[in-house]
Design an enzyme around this catalytic site. Sequence first.
Site, PDB file in Angstrom:
ATOM      1  N   CYS A 155       0.589  26.801 -28.156  1.00 35.49           N
ATOM      2  CA  CYS A 155       1.669  25.801 -28.140  1.00 35.49           C
ATOM      3  C   CYS A 155       1.107  24.389 -28.217  1.00 35.49           C
ATOM      4  CB  CYS A 155       2.523  25.946 -26.881  1.00 35.49           C
ATOM      5  SG  CYS A 155       3.551  27.417 -26.902  1.00 35.49           S
ATOM      6  N   HIS A 156       0.186  24.072 -27.284  1.00 37.16           N
ATOM      7  CA  HIS A 156      -0.346  22.716 -27.271  1.00 37.16           C
ATOM      8  C   HIS A 156      -1.863  22.692 -27.202  1.00 37.16           C
ATOM      9  CE1 HIS A 156       3.777  22.605 -25.685  1.00 37.16           C
ATOM     10  NE2 HIS A 156       3.885  21.615 -26.546  1.00 37.16           N
TER      11      HIS A 156
END
Lengths: 191, 286, 430
Positions: A155-156
Amino acid sequence: MADTTGAATPDTVAVHGDDGVRRRDFINIAAVSAAGFGGVAVLYPLISQMAPSADVLAESSTEVDVSAIEPGQAIKAVFRKQPLFVRRLTDKEIAEANAVNVSSLRDPQTLAERTKEGHQDLLVTMGVCTHLGCVPLGAAEGENKGEFGGYFCPCHGSHYDTAARIRKGPAPTNLEVPEYEFTSDTVIQVG
Amino acid sequence: MIRPIAILVGLGFSIVVLLAFVTGAYTWATEETQPTAEHEFHIAPHAPEGGFAHDGPLGTWDVAQLQRGYQVYKEVCAACHSLKYVAFRDLAGLGYDEGQIKAEAASYQVPGIDPNTGEATFRPGLPTDYFPSPYPNAVAAAAANNNAIPPDLSLMTKARHHGPEYVYSLLTGYDAIPAELTQEFPDFETPTGLYFNQYFPNLNLAMAPPLTTDGQVTYAEGNPQPTIRQMSADVAAFLTWTAEPKMVERRQTGWPVLGFLIFATILAFFAKKQVWSSATPGRKDD
Amino acid sequence: MSFPWAKEYTPANPVMKFLDEKLPLPRLVYNAVGAGYPVPRNLNYMWNFGVLAGFFLVLQIVTGVVLAMHYAADATVAFAKVEHIMRDVNWGWLMRYSHANGASFFFVVIYLHIFRGFYYSSYKAPREMVWLLGVVIFLLMMATAFMGYVLPWGQMSFWGAKVITGLFGAIPVVGEPLQVWLLGGFAPDDAALNRFFSLHFLLPFVIAGVVILHIWALHIPGSSNPTGVEVKSESDTVPFHPYYTAKDGFGLGVVLVLFAVMLFFLPNYLGHPDNYIEANPLSTPAHIVPEWYFWPFYAILRAFTMDFILPAKLWGVLAMFAAILIWFFLPWLDRSPVRSGHYRPLFRKFFWFGLIPVMAVLFYCGGAPAEEPYVMLSQLATAYYFLHFLVILPLVSSFEKPEPLPYSITEAVLGSDKKAVLGENTTPAT
């Protein structure tokens, strides 16, 4: 249609001294405060109804049989409706984890602190990235394990090492180790 | 224009309904309605002697009785009746601790899945599981019980008028057909496979008498004698709890709320009087 | 709108002044239910029920939104979800019992509000629109309550849904396809449950909208009063706040005490035990009845037992709907120039000795089994019901000599012999 207000007489109207005013203020303030208290009290059940219900809180512990996990492999189980990673570390991975200077970590913890005594090769963590709750990759065969050979959150871009400690990326802490215990040599009970 | 139409419509509806009344009244007056056995010999349920501890606005659970009732359910009723809205964890309300609940749950086999093959199987129950049904589905329940499906008991005492009394009366109400009934309705008989019970609406019940002998369930030391009446009262109390475990909590919440509301209403009354005293310099009493 | 002596809103501080210039919401409230709304000074406690109805509407919306957070409109789980609310959700039992008993109290309050209107002829000019909107609200409430009762998916829910949609089956030609369309199937199931849930969630907000129109329409002529004499001067009125806020506050307290008694100690008294049995399409309960607030209309429906030109079933359905729809025409049916039943001796007799006992009979018979003598009783009561509104009410004013009306509200309140006192204190202190 009798009305209770009929009781007042001209005499009582005439009394407009300080005493009368104070008494009037008092009773009105008391009545309005009581209404206010009632209104606030009603908020309590309205708010608490949204907290987890009894059946959710009672989600019982999860038992996982770890005997079939080969070194270098991991399995995903479910604990409280969230993924749980159980990983058998290879000797190389243990060595890598122990070689890290703990004080240099964002969330300093040794591998020994994150595993049970006598079972240092079995790493049990929640599969929930501590950044914003995505499920990191690296538990299943062939997934990206990130730059440090542990888990990688797509995701990040948080990278976890072989002890599932945060090494790079935005996540603030290591992957959480839930409460668990060995009920036998091959079975763990989580929660 | 609207009034003549209204009068016609009004007269129309009234005449039609009065015609129906006249024919109905004629039938009623000329045709004698046949009395039925279930109409004349059905008995309204009654409470056990001394009533239940949970009766009334101040009633509370008699935990020892609920435990006995649970034992009766488990050893007698559970053979045919499910309790599907009650989970083992709920037994905490009967005063059992976590360890006892775990052991209790584990003593039941609940449907599960073999973790290796995925096949349907049974596993020991966990506190989060609900009481398993004695039958896998309704068809099996009907087939095993002469087509009468034993109802789930979780809500039984709320699903009948005067539920706890009904359960108690029904369990203690199996009796021979009274002589007066046979005298008045010579044709009345209980079909094979049914059992005569005057507390059941049509007098013939598919459930065989479940509690037949005193001491059918062995109570732990210190409890009353397990007579049929005692066991029936106990299981009726237990089923009151299963139907609404929050009943006592509800009433105990109610008292302070009611007290506050009465207090606030009295304040509101005087505040209202105070406000109006300036506006009403005396008025005609109508 | 309103009277020339209505107090004008003056913002107390710069923030309120800012708000008043950009979005005069405080001014709106002040003029609607604040000191800016002059109200006849002689309203009795029968005038409390409008505000109380508003309270229960809010209660129903709040508890309903909460229940919707824990409910699922799926025929396989709906019943279990309600039990989940009752057993596991924090304060779930309080929310559900509040919602169920709140619906009953909403109807109690609304019936008193409506019968206040009947007795004091609140429907008469210039308040026809207030009345018409009120009847619309009542119809919406009935639809909402009916659909809400289906949601727990008990035996009464299921059979209620089946029987009430079956009423539409009585309509010639389109009846049967209409019923199938309403249910989205041949019997109540997922499709019906889902649409009822959707509409049950929507309609209360529609009701809230119509309530705003109802209050708006009321504020144009101002509130009616027990004498039926219109407001003539400032001394006839007091500002809504604090006079009627205080009075409504006390009334609300009394009703909440009664509500708490039902809610905490008799929560299932107004319900039916059969609704604690899960819906079973293969077995009808021995004695199906709707919720108590539908009983008078259910009694009217069942009173028509004889085919007469039209089939009995159709007569019943027509009469049941007509029983409410005729209320729309009341403002034009009742021609008496006098509003209040207080000054109408003949009307008053028909009201107390005709309509009220007949409504009591209809209430009682609607909840009783369809046996004699209940059917005969409801037939007589139904006949009177229609005669009362459609024949007696239009004609009674022709035969009636009204009693003398007071000159003004002030005179009615104070009596002419106390005018001296009034002279010193015409404007009420605040």
